[in-house]
Write a protein that holds these residues in place. Structure first.
Motif, PDB file in Angstrom:
ATOM      1  N   ASP A  43      -3.939  11.978   8.588  1.00  0.00           N
ATOM      2  CA  ASP A  43      -5.316  11.794   9.022  1.00  0.00           C
ATOM      3  C   ASP A  43      -5.999  10.723   8.175  1.00  0.00           C
ATOM      4  OD1 ASP A  43      -7.799  12.103  10.146  1.00  0.00           O
ATOM      5  OD2 ASP A  43      -8.270  13.974   9.106  1.00  0.00           O
ATOM      6  N   LYS A  44      -6.756   9.857   8.848  1.00  0.00           N
ATOM      7  CA  LYS A  44      -7.474   8.790   8.125  1.00  0.00           C
ATOM      8  C   LYS A  44      -8.536   9.360   7.184  1.00  0.00           C
ATOM      9  CE  LYS A  44     -10.719   8.123  11.961  1.00  0.00           C
ATOM     10  NZ  LYS A  44     -11.220   7.163  12.974  1.00  0.00           N
ATOM     11  N   ASN A  45      -8.931  10.605   7.413  1.00  0.00           N
ATOM     12  CA  ASN A  45      -9.935  11.229   6.555  1.00  0.00           C
ATOM     13  C   ASN A  45      -9.331  12.088   5.442  1.00  0.00           C
ATOM     14  OD1 ASN A  45     -12.160  10.169   7.988  1.00  0.00           O
ATOM     15  ND2 ASN A  45     -11.909  11.731   9.571  1.00  0.00           N
ATOM     16  N   SER A  46      -8.045  11.888   5.157  1.00  0.00           N
ATOM     17  CA  SER A  46      -7.435  12.587   4.018  1.00  0.00           C
ATOM     18  C   SER A  46      -8.231  12.294   2.755  1.00  0.00           C
ATOM     19  CB  SER A  46      -5.984  12.143   3.845  1.00  0.00           C
ATOM     20  OG  SER A  46      -5.192  12.578   4.939  1.00  0.00           O
ATOM     21  N   ARG A  47      -8.335  13.285   1.864  1.00  0.00           N
ATOM     22  CA  ARG A  47      -9.290  13.210   0.762  1.00  0.00           C
ATOM     23  C   ARG A  47      -8.661  12.828  -0.573  1.00  0.00           C
ATOM     24  NH1 ARG A  47     -12.993  18.652   1.690  1.00  0.00           N
ATOM     25  NH2 ARG A  47     -13.574  18.217   3.855  1.00  0.00           N
ATOM     26  N   LEU A  48      -9.287  11.867  -1.248  1.00  0.00           N
ATOM     27  CA  LEU A  48      -8.922  11.561  -2.627  1.00  0.00           C
ATOM     28  C   LEU A  48      -9.479  12.659  -3.526  1.00  0.00           C
ATOM     29  CD1 LEU A  48      -7.927   9.671  -4.918  1.00  0.00           C
ATOM     30  CD2 LEU A  48     -10.202   8.614  -4.836  1.00  0.00           C
ATOM     31  N   LEU A  49      -8.613  13.277  -4.334  1.00  0.00           N
ATOM     32  CA  LEU A  49      -9.042  14.349  -5.228  1.00  0.00           C
ATOM     33  C   LEU A  49      -9.182  13.896  -6.674  1.00  0.00           C
ATOM     34  CD1 LEU A  49      -6.777  17.198  -3.784  1.00  0.00           C
ATOM     35  CD2 LEU A  49      -9.153  16.676  -3.206  1.00  0.00           C
ATOM     36  N   ASP A  50      -8.328  12.954  -7.098  1.00  0.00           N
ATOM     37  CA  ASP A  50      -8.356  12.565  -8.509  1.00  0.00           C
ATOM     38  C   ASP A  50      -7.460  11.348  -8.700  1.00  0.00           C
ATOM     39  OD1 ASP A  50      -9.047  12.682 -11.161  1.00  0.00           O
ATOM     40  OD2 ASP A  50      -7.556  14.193 -11.698  1.00  0.00           O
ATOM     41  N   GLY A  51      -7.707  10.588  -9.795  1.00  0.00           N
ATOM     42  CA  GLY A  51      -6.814   9.498 -10.146  1.00  0.00           C
ATOM     43  C   GLY A  51      -7.541   8.239 -10.559  1.00  0.00           C
ATOM     44  N   PRO A  52      -6.851   7.334 -11.281  1.00  0.00           N
ATOM     45  CA  PRO A  52      -7.451   6.078 -11.730  1.00  0.00           C
ATOM     46  C   PRO A  52      -7.896   5.213 -10.543  1.00  0.00           C
ATOM     47  CG  PRO A  52      -5.396   6.526 -12.894  1.00  0.00           C
ATOM     48  CD  PRO A  52      -5.478   7.507 -11.786  1.00  0.00           C
ATOM     49  N   PRO A  53      -9.130   4.739 -10.534  1.00  0.00           N
ATOM     50  CA  PRO A  53      -9.672   4.000  -9.382  1.00  0.00           C
ATOM     51  C   PRO A  53      -8.841   2.784  -8.966  1.00  0.00           C
ATOM     52  CG  PRO A  53     -11.432   4.605 -10.884  1.00  0.00           C
ATOM     53  CD  PRO A  53     -10.155   4.955 -11.576  1.00  0.00           C
ATOM     54  N   LEU A  54      -8.255   2.074  -9.932  1.00  0.00           N
ATOM     55  CA  LEU A  54      -7.532   0.848  -9.604  1.00  0.00           C
ATOM     56  C   LEU A  54      -6.231   1.117  -8.839  1.00  0.00           C
ATOM     57  CD1 LEU A  54      -8.142  -2.124 -10.038  1.00  0.00           C
ATOM     58  CD2 LEU A  54      -6.752  -2.080 -12.109  1.00  0.00           C
ATOM     59  N   LEU A  55      -5.775   2.370  -8.837  1.00  0.00           N
ATOM     60  CA  LEU A  55      -4.525   2.725  -8.165  1.00  0.00           C
ATOM     61  C   LEU A  55      -4.763   3.389  -6.806  1.00  0.00           C
ATOM     62  CD1 LEU A  55      -2.664   4.304 -11.238  1.00  0.00           C
ATOM     63  CD2 LEU A  55      -2.510   1.939 -10.404  1.00  0.00           C
ATOM     64  N   VAL A  56      -6.016   3.705  -6.511  1.00  0.00           N
ATOM     65  CA  VAL A  56      -6.317   4.522  -5.332  1.00  0.00           C
ATOM     66  C   VAL A  56      -5.939   3.833  -4.032  1.00  0.00           C
ATOM     67  CG1 VAL A  56      -8.192   5.499  -3.965  1.00  0.00           C
ATOM     68  CG2 VAL A  56      -8.106   5.882  -6.438  1.00  0.00           C
ATOM     69  N   GLN A  57      -6.359   2.578  -3.833  1.00  0.00           N
ATOM     70  CA  GLN A  57      -6.156   1.918  -2.545  1.00  0.00           C
ATOM     71  C   GLN A  57      -4.681   1.793  -2.204  1.00  0.00           C
ATOM     72  OE1 GLN A  57      -8.881   1.018  -0.496  1.00  0.00           O
ATOM     73  NE2 GLN A  57      -7.180   1.023   0.955  1.00  0.00           N
ATOM     74  N   SER A  58      -3.872   1.420  -3.186  1.00  0.00           N
ATOM     75  CA  SER A  58      -2.434   1.290  -2.944  1.00  0.00           C
ATOM     76  C   SER A  58      -1.824   2.622  -2.540  1.00  0.00           C
ATOM     77  CB  SER A  58      -1.739   0.758  -4.203  1.00  0.00           C
ATOM     78  OG  SER A  58      -0.339   0.665  -3.997  1.00  0.00           O
ATOM     79  N   ALA A  59      -2.245   3.707  -3.225  1.00  0.00           N
ATOM     80  CA  ALA A  59      -1.721   5.034  -2.908  1.00  0.00           C
ATOM     81  C   ALA A  59      -2.132   5.470  -1.506  1.00  0.00           C
ATOM     82  CB  ALA A  59      -2.210   6.046  -3.938  1.00  0.00           C
ATOM     83  N   MET A  60      -3.394   5.284  -1.158  1.00  0.00           N
ATOM     84  CA  MET A  60      -3.883   5.699   0.154  1.00  0.00           C
ATOM     85  C   MET A  60      -3.229   4.897   1.272  1.00  0.00           C
ATOM     86  SD  MET A  60      -6.025   8.210  -0.381  1.00  0.00           S
ATOM     87  CE  MET A  60      -7.022   8.352   1.099  1.00  0.00           C
ATOM     88  N   ASP A  61      -3.075   3.600   1.076  1.00  0.00           N
ATOM     89  CA  ASP A  61      -2.440   2.761   2.097  1.00  0.00           C
ATOM     90  C   ASP A  61      -1.004   3.204   2.362  1.00  0.00           C
ATOM     91  OD1 ASP A  61      -4.735   1.285   2.326  1.00  0.00           O
ATOM     92  OD2 ASP A  61      -4.022  -0.410   1.127  1.00  0.00           O
ATOM     93  N   ALA A  62      -0.296   3.555   1.295  1.00  0.00           N
ATOM     94  CA  ALA A  62       1.097   3.991   1.460  1.00  0.00           C
ATOM     95  C   ALA A  62       1.175   5.322   2.193  1.00  0.00           C
ATOM     96  CB  ALA A  62       1.781   4.089   0.098  1.00  0.00           C
ATOM     97  N   MET A  63       0.346   6.287   1.809  1.00  0.00           N
ATOM     98  CA  MET A  63       0.424   7.617   2.404  1.00  0.00           C
ATOM     99  C   MET A  63       0.046   7.611   3.883  1.00  0.00           C
ATOM    100  SD  MET A  63       1.739   9.313   0.028  1.00  0.00           S
ATOM    101  CE  MET A  63       1.881  10.723   1.120  1.00  0.00           C
ATOM    102  N   ARG A  64      -0.806   6.691   4.296  1.00  0.00           N
ATOM    103  CA  ARG A  64      -1.191   6.640   5.717  1.00  0.00           C
ATOM    104  C   ARG A  64      -0.039   6.182   6.606  1.00  0.00           C
ATOM    105  NH1 ARG A  64      -6.310   4.306   3.597  1.00  0.00           N
ATOM    106  NH2 ARG A  64      -7.878   5.964   3.642  1.00  0.00           N
ATOM    107  N   GLN A  65       1.032   5.676   6.007  1.00  0.00           N
ATOM    108  CA  GLN A  65       2.191   5.255   6.787  1.00  0.00           C
ATOM    109  C   GLN A  65       3.217   6.374   6.967  1.00  0.00           C
ATOM    110  OE1 GLN A  65       3.812   1.338   5.607  1.00  0.00           O
ATOM    111  NE2 GLN A  65       2.011   1.097   4.291  1.00  0.00           N
TER     112      GLN A  65
END
Length: 283
Positions: A85-107
């Motif tokens: 789901d595109k609305n999956s929630r970020l719970l925790d983690g270093p901000p500079l790593l968030v976008q890369s992690a979210m982009d990967a998981m959406r695949q």
């Protein structure tokens, strides 16, 4: 709480729809569906069994240059179609790593969650790890939030993660095309681009040969074979031999086993190559 809010806002729904563009109408409907959907928390080891496509994130250059490491904790919602789901929630983690992690998981893609014949949403957490050696990895962990099937969720402090098992598909780095399924001599190789593994459902023990029993031989015969889309063993080859007539007994036994066949990316049974260990122990 949701049913009370629906009772208050429902009389206004028609008026609001008249003021929205078509795109906004669709978005409003999606939000309404999200509010009313049925969700089940699924154990991480079970979710790994349902993975058909997975991607590890690329390490952001800025984060690597700054020696930033850490784990991005994401609450994943998986649609009935198996999409993240595109609305999956970020719970925790270093901000500079968030976008890369979210982009990967959406695949990522999963096989659908079915509960008593109903295809439902499911929920699990992804722990996306950025390591000091420049590599990335993903573990799955129990969901924190409660579901509406009665699972109360798991306290974050007690939620043990479950790393990727060897039987799961190979995860490709973000931005790289997933390898195509490999068809070798009439059957696929498991673990590549959504090709799963078969499971034996009727697998009686083999009988002992008289020669091996007299010599008190114990050990393991490894067979390499195809499990067909119908769940039968074929093309059986001895990969590791014990001798004393036990190879033949192993082939005979496995030839009569019944399997739950492997499934491919389209959730259809497919023939696959697999290795099976047949244990012989004198009792």
């Amino acid at each position: 709480m949701h049913s009370f809010r629906a009772a208050v806002t429902l009389p206004l729904y028609g008026l609001l729809i008249g003021l929205l563009t078509p795109a906004q109408v669709d978005q409003t409907k999606d939000q309404a569906n999200t509010e009313s959907r049925r969700i089940q928390n699924v154990a991480p080891e079970e979710m790994w069994n349902r993975v058909t496509q997975c991607t590890f994130p690329r390490y952001p250059v800025l984060a690597m240059d700054a020696h930033i490491t850490g784990t991005i904790d994401i609450g994943l919602g998986i649609s009935p179609q198996g999409n993240v789901d595109k609305n999956s929630r970020l719970l925790d983690g270093p901000p500079l790593l968030v976008q890369s992690a979210m982009d990967a998981m959406r695949q990522w893609k999963f096989r659908p969650n079915v509960v008593q014949g109903e295809v439902t949403w499911s929920r699990v957490r992804a722990l996306v790890r950025f390591n000091s050696d420049g590599t990335t990895a993903v573990d799955l962990a129990p969901a924190i939030l409660a579901d509406n099937f009665g699972d109360p969720g798991t306290p974050k402090s007690a939620a043990a993660s479950f790393p990727r098992p060897a039987s799961s598909p190979t995860c490709t780095p973000a931005g790289e095309r997933a390898p195509a399924p490999m068809l070798v001599e009439g059957a696929y190789i498991t673990g590549i681009n959504g090709i799963g593994s078969p499971k034996c459902v009727v697998c009686p023990d083999p009988s002992y040969s008289d020669q091996a029993r007299s010599a008190k031989v114990s050990g393991i015969v490894v067979l390499h074979l195809i499990v067909t889309a119908e769940g039968h063993a074929s093309n059986i080859q001895v990969k590791r031999s014990l001798g004393y007539g036990l190879d033949e007994k192993a082939v005979e036994a496995v030839g009569n086993w019944q399997f739950e066949p492997a499934v491919g990316p389209q959730d259809k049974p497919v023939p696959v190559w697999t290795d099976i260990e047949v244990n012989f122990r004198i009792k």
